[in-house]
Design an enzyme around this catalytic site. Structure first.
Site, short mmCIF file in Angstrom:
data_model
loop_
_atom_site.label_atom_id
_atom_site.label_comp_id
_atom_site.label_asym_id
_atom_site.label_seq_id
_atom_site.Cartn_x
_atom_site.Cartn_y
_atom_site.Cartn_z
N GLU A 239 36.06 10.91 48.01
CA GLU A 239 37.35 10.34 48.42
C GLU A 239 38.18 9.93 47.20
O GLU A 239 39.40 10.02 47.21
CB GLU A 239 37.12 9.17 49.38
CG GLU A 239 36.85 7.81 48.76
CD GLU A 239 35.48 7.69 48.09
OE1 GLU A 239 34.72 8.66 48.15
OE2 GLU A 239 35.19 6.65 47.50
N ASP A 240 37.48 9.53 46.13
CA ASP A 240 38.21 9.10 44.93
C ASP A 240 38.83 10.30 44.22
O ASP A 240 39.93 10.20 43.67
CB ASP A 240 37.29 8.32 43.99
CG ASP A 240 35.92 8.96 43.84
OD1 ASP A 240 35.70 10.04 44.43
OD2 ASP A 240 35.08 8.40 43.14
N ARG B 199 30.42 16.98 44.00
CA ARG B 199 31.70 16.68 43.36
C ARG B 199 32.28 17.91 42.65
O ARG B 199 33.49 18.09 42.62
CB ARG B 199 31.55 15.48 42.43
CG ARG B 199 31.45 14.17 43.25
CD ARG B 199 31.01 12.99 42.46
NE ARG B 199 32.08 12.19 41.88
CZ ARG B 199 32.84 11.34 42.52
NH1 ARG B 199 32.73 11.21 43.83
NH2 ARG B 199 33.75 10.63 41.90
N ASP C 1 31.76 -2.14 46.30
CA ASP C 1 31.20 -3.46 46.59
C ASP C 1 30.29 -3.94 45.46
O ASP C 1 30.01 -5.12 45.36
CB ASP C 1 30.49 -3.48 47.95
CG ASP C 1 29.43 -2.40 48.07
OD1 ASP C 1 29.24 -1.65 47.10
OD2 ASP C 1 28.81 -2.30 49.14
N ASP C 2 29.84 -3.00 44.59
CA ASP C 2 28.99 -3.46 43.50
C ASP C 2 29.72 -3.44 42.16
O ASP C 2 29.09 -3.50 41.11
CB ASP C 2 27.71 -2.61 43.42
CG ASP C 2 28.03 -1.13 43.22
OD1 ASP C 2 29.23 -0.79 43.20
OD2 ASP C 2 27.10 -0.34 43.09
#
Ligand SMILES: *[C@@H]1O[C@H](CO)[C@@H](O)[C@H](O)[C@H]1NC(C)=O
Ligand SMILES: *[C@@H]1O[C@H](CO)[C@@H](O)[C@H](O)[C@H]1NC(C)=O
Ligand SMILES: *[C@@H]1O[C@H](CO)[C@@H](O)[C@H](O)[C@H]1NC(C)=O
Ligand SMILES: *[C@@H]1O[C@H](CO)[C@@H](O)[C@H](O)[C@H]1NC(C)=O
Ligand SMILES: *[C@@H]1O[C@H](CO)[C@@H](O)[C@H](O)[C@H]1NC(C)=O
Ligand SMILES: *[C@@H]1O[C@H](CO)[C@@H](O)[C@H](O)[C@H]1NC(C)=O
Length: 927
Positions: free
Chosen positions: A840-841, A884, A752-753
Site C-alpha cells: 500500500e505504501d 514488492r 504501530d511499531d
C-alpha cells in the site's frame, strides 16, 4: 517550612522557586562538617601522637628519661607506662571510631552530592517544562487576541437557496431567438443559486420518448445513463428544486418492432409536440439539456436535425455541430460514448513507454461519397494527399503508415455520410496500428462542421492508445469540452496549409514532450472521455463550472469508534519515554485546519489546473496541497491571521524557532494516523511515546482486526484525543481511509511499531509544511532496474544515495491524497494490495509522484524506523520482497509508465552541523 527565593534562569528572566533553600542548607551543613572534621581531627591526633610518641620512645632509653621520671621507682614507671599504654589503646580505638565516622560521613556526603545532581536534573527538567508552558501560554494568548481582533468572522454559508416551484409557462420564443441563445439570454440563473449544490433532474428515458415513431433511443444508453447518473451526487428526484433538466434524445436507433416505421421516417427526428409537452418544459425549455450522445453511428448525416426544429431555450449536447448550428458558450460538444459504462479502464490503454514507436505518424481512412455522388476534392485536399503519399517514399528513417483506401472493410459505415474520412477496419485493428504510432493523423471534417462524431471518435481512439493526435485543419474545429480542457497540451493543431511542414514539426518534438503529451492524453481520456460515467459526470461538471457553482464535497468515511457509547476506556498517565529535555514547541488544544475556504474562488483562480493537472473538478475538497501561499509581506500587512512568524518576524535561532512555527503557511497541527492489527502492547507503547508532543492534534487508530480491543486495556493519556476507529475488514488499504475525523491537512502516517523521537517528528512536520504536495518522511527506498532481465524493476531497501520512495510507515502526507487513493487509483491496485497484504505504501508513492511529477522528500539521517525489540511485523522476510518487486511492475503497467522519480537529497535542519556562537541555540539539538 517553605521559603521562596529569587532564581535567575539563563534568559535573565526571574522566576520563583520554592524548597531550594532547604537544599542549600543541607549543603552548607555538609560542607561545614566536611571542612571542620578533618581539621579538628588532625589537631587532636597530632597532640596525642606527640605525647604518646615521646613516652614510648622514652621507655626504651632510660638514660634520656625526662626529669620528672627520674625520681620514679621501676614499679611506678611500669604503672605509668601501662597507664600510658592503656591510654594509647583507648586513643587508638577512639581513632578507629572516628575514622569509621569519617567514612560514614564521606558516604553520606556522596549520597548528598548524588541527590544534588538529581535535583539539578529535576530542576532542568522542570525548567524545560516551564518553558514549554510559557510558550504554550504565549501561543494561547496570541490565539485569543486573534480571536478577539478577528473582524472577518468565518462565513456561515447562506441557507441553501432552492427554487420551490417548477417553471411557469412563458411565451414561446421565436425560432430566430433560439438560434442566438447564449447563457445570459436563454439560461434561467434564478433556478441555480450559488449555494444550491446544482441539482440535476433526469426525465426518465423510458417514459418520455420524444423521437418520432419508428425510432427509439439506444437501449444500452438508456440503462447506463440512468445507472451512471445514479452515481452522480447532483441527481435529484425532485423536479421542483432542479437547476437543469436532462432529456435523452439519442442515439436514435430504428425500432424494429414498429412495422410501419420504414415507410414514414427514414431518418430519426424529434417530435416537437412531444418535446413541448415535456412536464417541466415551461413553454420555452429553459434550463433543459438535450443529450444526443452518439455511440454506434458515427457517420454524419447531411443536415442537422435541430436545424429544422425549434428547441426553444434548451442547451444541446452532442458531438456533431455545424458552424451555423453551434452556439458558442451555450451548446456543448462532447465525445461519443464509445467506452464501457464505468469502472477501471486502464486495461484499454497502451503503455506510454517507449516514447518513439514504430510509426512516426499513421492514418487509416476512406473517403466516402454522399449518396453515391462523386467525391469532390478541393485543390488543397488533393495536394495534401499527394504530399502524404510522397512522405511514404522519403528516405528518412521515420516510418509512416497511411491507408487512404480501406484494406479491411468497415461494416459500421453506412453510405449516407457527408464527405468525410470514414474509419477503416475494426476497433481492434485500428487499435493495433495506433499502439504502434507516435502520432496519429486526424483530418478535420468538411469546413461546414465545427465538430463531428467521427472526428471526436478518432480523437477518442488516439488518446486511448497514446498516439498523440495531430489534427490537420485543427484551426477549423473545436474539441470536446474545450472551455475547460486545454487541448493544446494534448494534441497538435495544424492549419491544413502547413502540410509541407508537418514532418519537420513532428521531428523537432523531443521525447520528453512526446511523453508529456501522451501522459496528458491518458489523463484527459481517463477522466473525461473513457466511459459513459465519465462523459456524464463531465457534461454536468462543465455546465456547473460555467455557473461557478462549487461541486459537492467529497465523500468521507464515517469513523465509527470501536468503543460503544456506554463504554469508557481506561486511561492511565504514564511518563512517555519519548519526552525530551528539549523545548520543541507549544502544547495547544486541538486546532482544526481551516477547511472549505475557497468554495467559490478555487474554480476561478485554479480552474485550469483543476481540470488539466492535479485536480479533481468533480468534487470539492476541504483543502488542497496546492493551495497558494501569501507573499511574505502580506502576513505583516493585512493578512496576518493565523501566522506565527519566528521572533514575530525578526527571525532568530533555536530558541525563537522552538517558540513559533514560522514558514509560509498559517499555524496548524497534525494528526497521527496509525493502522494496527492485534499488537496491542506495541500500539499502546507507541501511543504513550507521543505524550507531550507539540502541534499534535489527535491520534487516529484504525483497528484493522475484527477482534475488538479488550476492555481492560489501559490507554495512555497523552494530552491529545485518541480515536480508535473500527475498520470494516482487515485491509492494508485502510491505512489511507479518508475518515471524517481527520481534521488536519497534515497526516503523520506511522506503523504501530514505528519509533520516532519528538524532534524528528516535529522536524518532519516543518519540512512537510514546505512540501505540502509531497510525501515527507524517514525510511527511504528505491526502485532499481533489474540489470539481469533488463525489463523490470526491483524493489530495493539497501542503503543508497538515491531514493524514489519514502515509506508511509513513518511519513507526513496531505489528507487530500487519502481521498485520491480511494478515488483516483484504479481498483486493480487496491485489489493487488489486498491480494498480497503488502505494497500500500508503494501505491501511495506511485500516486503522489504521478500527480506531482516530483520525488518524495527524505528527512533526517534516519533510515530505519521500527523499534528494536518489538515483535516482528509481517514484513522482513523474503516473500515480502518478492511481492514488492511484483507490485512495482504491476503498478507501472496499470499507470502505463513508472511515475516514481529519483532524488539524491535529504533535509536536515538549517543549523545542523553549523558552528554557532555559544549564546545561540541550534534549531534542534540532534538533527
Ligand atoms: C463550502 O462548502 C462546504 C462543503 O459543501 C460547506 O460545508 C461550507 O459551509 C461552504 N462554505 C461556504 C462559505 O459556503
Ligand atoms: C408526437 O407526440 C405526440 C405527443 O406525445 C403524439 O401524440 C404524436 O402522435 C407524436 N407524433 C408522431 C408523428 O410521432
Ligand atoms: C418496410 O417494411 C416492410 C415490412 O414491414 C417491408 O416489406 C418493406 O420492404 C420495407 N420497406 C423498406 C423501404 O425498407
Ligand atoms: C444526434 O447526433 C447525430 C450525429 O451524431 C445526428 O446525426 C443527429 O441528427 C442528432 N440528433 C438526433 C435527434 O439524433
Ligand atoms: C459496551 O462495550 C463493553 C466492553 O466492550 C461491553 O462490556 C458492554 O456490554 C457494551 N455495551 C453495550 C450496550 O453494547
Ligand atoms: C541489497 O542487499 C542485499 C543484502 O545485502 C543483497 O543481497 C542485494 O543484492 C542488494 N541489492 C542490490 C540491488 O544491490
Amino acid at each position: 517550612m517553605f521559603k521562596y527565593t529569587q532564581y535567575n534562569d539563563k534568559r535573565g528572566e526571574t522566576c520563583q522557586w520554592p524548597s531550594h533553600m532547604r537544599l542549600s542548607r543541607i549543603v552548607i551543613m555538609v560542607l561545614v562538617i566536611l571542612i571542620l572534621t578533618p581539621l579538628f581531627t588532625h589537631f587532636y591526633l597530632s597532640n596525642i601522637e606527640r605525647n604518646v610518641g615521646s613516652i614510648t620512645h622514652d621507655s626504651h632509653s632510660h638514660a634520656d628519661l625526662p626529669d620528672e621520671f627520674n625520681g620514679m621507682s621501676d614499679s611506678d614507671l611500669r604503672v605509668s607506662v601501662e597507664e600510658l599504654l592503656r591510654i594509647k589503646g583507648s586513643v587508638l580505638s577512639e581513632l578507629r571510631d572516628m575514622e569509621f565516622k569519617r567514612q560514614k560521613l564521606l558516604a553520606e556526603i556522596q549520597s548528598y552530592m548524588k541527590s544534588i545532581e538529581e535535583l539539578k536534573q529535576e530542576l532542568a527538567h522542570q525548567q524545560t517544562n516551564l518553558n514549554k508552558l510559557k510558550i504554550s501560554v504565549e501561543q494561547a494568548q496570541v490565539a485569543q487576541r486573534e480571536a478577539l481582533e478577528q473582524n472577518t468572522p468565518d462565513l456561515a454559508p447562506p441557507k441553501r437557496l432552492i427554487p420551490q416551484e417548477v417553471m411557469e409557462e412563458l411565451k414561446v420564443p421565436s425560432k430566430k431567438q433560439s438560434r442566438i441563445c447564449r447563457m445570459f439570454s436563454c439560461f434561467d440563473h434564478s433556478r441555480c443559486s450559488l449555494t444550491s449544490g446544482f441539482p440535476v433532474y433526469l426525465y426518465e428515458p423510458d417514459k418520455f420518448t420524444i423521437l418520432h415513431k419508428g425510432w427509439d433511443v439506444d437501449g444500452f444508453l438508456k440503462t447506463t445513463l440512468k445507472q451512471a447518473l445514479g452515481y452522480n451526487p447532483h441527481l435529484t428526484n425532485d423536479p421542483k428544486e432542479a437547476c437543469i433538466y436532462l432529456v435523452l434524445i439519442g442515439e436514435a436507433l430504428r425500432n424494429m418492432e414498429d412495422v410501419n416505421s420504414n415507410l414514414t421516417n427514414q431518418f430519426p427526428s424529434i417530435n416537437s409536440t412531444a418535446l413541448r409537452k415535456l412536464k417541466y418544459w415551461g413553454g420555452d425549455g429553459r434550463n433543459h439539456v438535450l443529450l444526443n450522445l452518439s455511440r454506434r453511428d458515427l457517420t454524419v448525416k447531411t443536415g442537422d436535425i435541430f436545424q429544422t426544429l425549434d428547441t426553444g431555450r434548451a442547451i444541446i449536447v452532442q458531438s456533431t455541430f455545424t458552424y451555423e448550428s453551434y452556439r458558442p458558450g451555450f451548446d456543448l460538444i462532447v465525445t461519443p460514448v464509445l467506452g464501457p459504462p464505468g469502472g477501471d479502464v486502464w486495461q484499454e490503454c497502451s503503455s506510454m513507454i517507449p516514447a518513439r514507436r514504430k510509426y512516426l505518424l499513421s492514418f487509416q481512412g476512406e473517403m466516402k461519397s454522399v449518396n453515391n455522388e462523386p467525391i469532390k476534392r478541393s485543390e488543397l485536399d488533393a495536394f495534401i494527399l499527394e504530399h502524404l503519399r510522397k512522405l511514404l517514399q522519403t528516405g528518412t528513417s521515420d516510418k509512416f503508415l497511411f491507408e487512404f483506401e480501406c484494406s479491411l472493410a468497415n461494416d459500421d459505415n453506412g453510405n449516407m455520410g457527408a464527405q468525410d474520412w470514414a474509419l477503416c477496419g475494426t476497433d481492434s485493428s485500428r487499435k493495433a496500428i495506433l499502439k504502434e504510432s507516435t502520432f496519429a493523423l486526424i483530418f478535420a471534417p468538411n469546413s461546414e462542421f465545427i465538430s463531428t462524431s467521427l472526428l471526436q471518435a478518432r480523437l477518442y481512439e488516439a488518446l486511448r492508445s497514446g498516439a498523440v493526435p495531430v489534427i490537420l485543419g485543427g484551426d477549423q474545429i473545436r474539441l470536446a469540452y474545450h472551455e475547460v480542457i486545454q487541448w493544446r497540451r494534448v494534441a497538435i493543431f495544424l492549419p491544413r496549409t502547413r502540410i509541407t511542414e508537418l514532418h519537420f514539426l513532428l521531428r523537432t518534438i523531443p521525447d520528453e514532450d512526446v511523453l508529456l503529451m501522451r501522459r496528458q492524453c491518458r489523463l484527459v481520456w481517463e477522466k473525461y472521455v473513457a466511459s459513459v460515467q465519465s462523459t456524464l459526470d463531465t457534461v454536468i461538471a462543465v455546465l456547473r463550472d460555467r455557473l461557478n457553482i462549487p461541486p459537492l464535497p467529497a465523500d468521507t468515511v464515517t469513523a465509527s469508534s470501536v468503543f460503544n457509547e456506554t463504554f469508557q476506556p481506561l486511561y492511565v498517565t504514564t511518563m512517555g519515554e519519548g519526552e525530551q529535555e528539549e523545548s520543541l514547541g507549544p502544547i495547544e488544544p486541538p486546532y482544526d485546519s481551516p477547511s472549505y475556504r475557497r468554495n467559490f474562488s478555487l474554480i476561478l483562480t485554479q480552474g485550469h489546473e483543476l481540470w488539466n493537472d492535479w485536480g479533481d473538478p468533480f468534487r470539492l475538497y476541504p483543502a488542497l496541497p496546492s493551495d497558494p501561499w501569501l507573499p511574505s509581506d502580506a502576513k505583516f500587512l493585512g493578512s496576518g491571521r493565523g501566522f506565527r512568524p519566528i521572533g514575530q518576524g525578526q527571525g532568530g535561532a533555536g530558541k525563537e524557532f522552538s517558540e513559533a512555527l514560522g514558514g509560509n503557511s498559517p499555524r496548524e497541527q497534525f494528526t497521527v494516523l496509525l493502522l494496527t492489527y492485534e499488537r496491542e502492547q506495541v500500539l499502546l507503547d507507541s501511543i504513550a511515546r507521543l505524550r507531550g508532543l507539540p502541534y499534535l492534534h489527535s491520534v487516529v487508530v484504525v483497528w484493522n482486526s475484527p477482534r475488538l480491543p479488550s476492555a481492560e486495556l489501559k490507554w495512555p493519556d497523552i494530552g491529545a484525543p485518541v480515536h480508535v476507529v473500527n475498520a470494516a475488514r482487515n485491509s492494508l488499504n485502510n491505512r489511507f481511509l479518508p475518515l471524517d475525523n481527520l481534521k488536519t491537512e497534515a497526516i503523520l502516517s506511522v506503523d504501530d511499531d514505528a519509533h520516532l523521537r519528538h524532534d524528528e517528528i516535529l522536524f518532519g512536520f516543518r519540512v512537510w509544511r514546505e512540501h505540502r504536495d509531497r510525501i515527507v518522511g524517514f525510511p527511504g527506498r528505491y526502485h532499481a532496474w533489474d540489470i539481469n532481465t533488463q525489463n523490470s524493476w526491483l524493489y530495493n531497501s539497501n542503503y543508497s544515495c538515491e531514493l524514489s520512495m519514502v515509506l508511509t510507515g513513518a511519513a507526513f502526507l496531505h489528507r487530500h491524497y487519502l481521498h485520491l487513493y480511494w478515488k483516483w487509483l484504479p481498483q486493480a491496485i487496491r485489489d493487488k494490495v489486498d491480494e498480497y497484504m503488502n505494497c500500500e505504501d508503494i501505491a501511495m508513492n506511485f500516486l503522489v509522484s504521478h500527480i506531482t511529477r516530483q520525488p518524495p522528500v527524505k528527512v533526517t539521517s534516519r533510515w530505519t524506523f521500527r523499534c528494536l525489540g518489538c515483535p516482528q511485523s509481517l514484513s522482513e522476510d523474503d516473500t515480502h520482497f518478492q511481492e514488492r518487486h511484483k507490485c512495482i511492475n504491476f503498478f507501472s503497467q496499470v499507470f502505463g509508465y513508472t511515475p516514481l522519480l529519483n532524488t539524491q537529497y535529504r533535509a536536515d535542519s538549517i543549523l545542523f552541523k553549523t558552528r554557532i556562537p555559544h549564546d545561540k541555540q541550534k534549531c534542534f539539538k540532534f538533527i
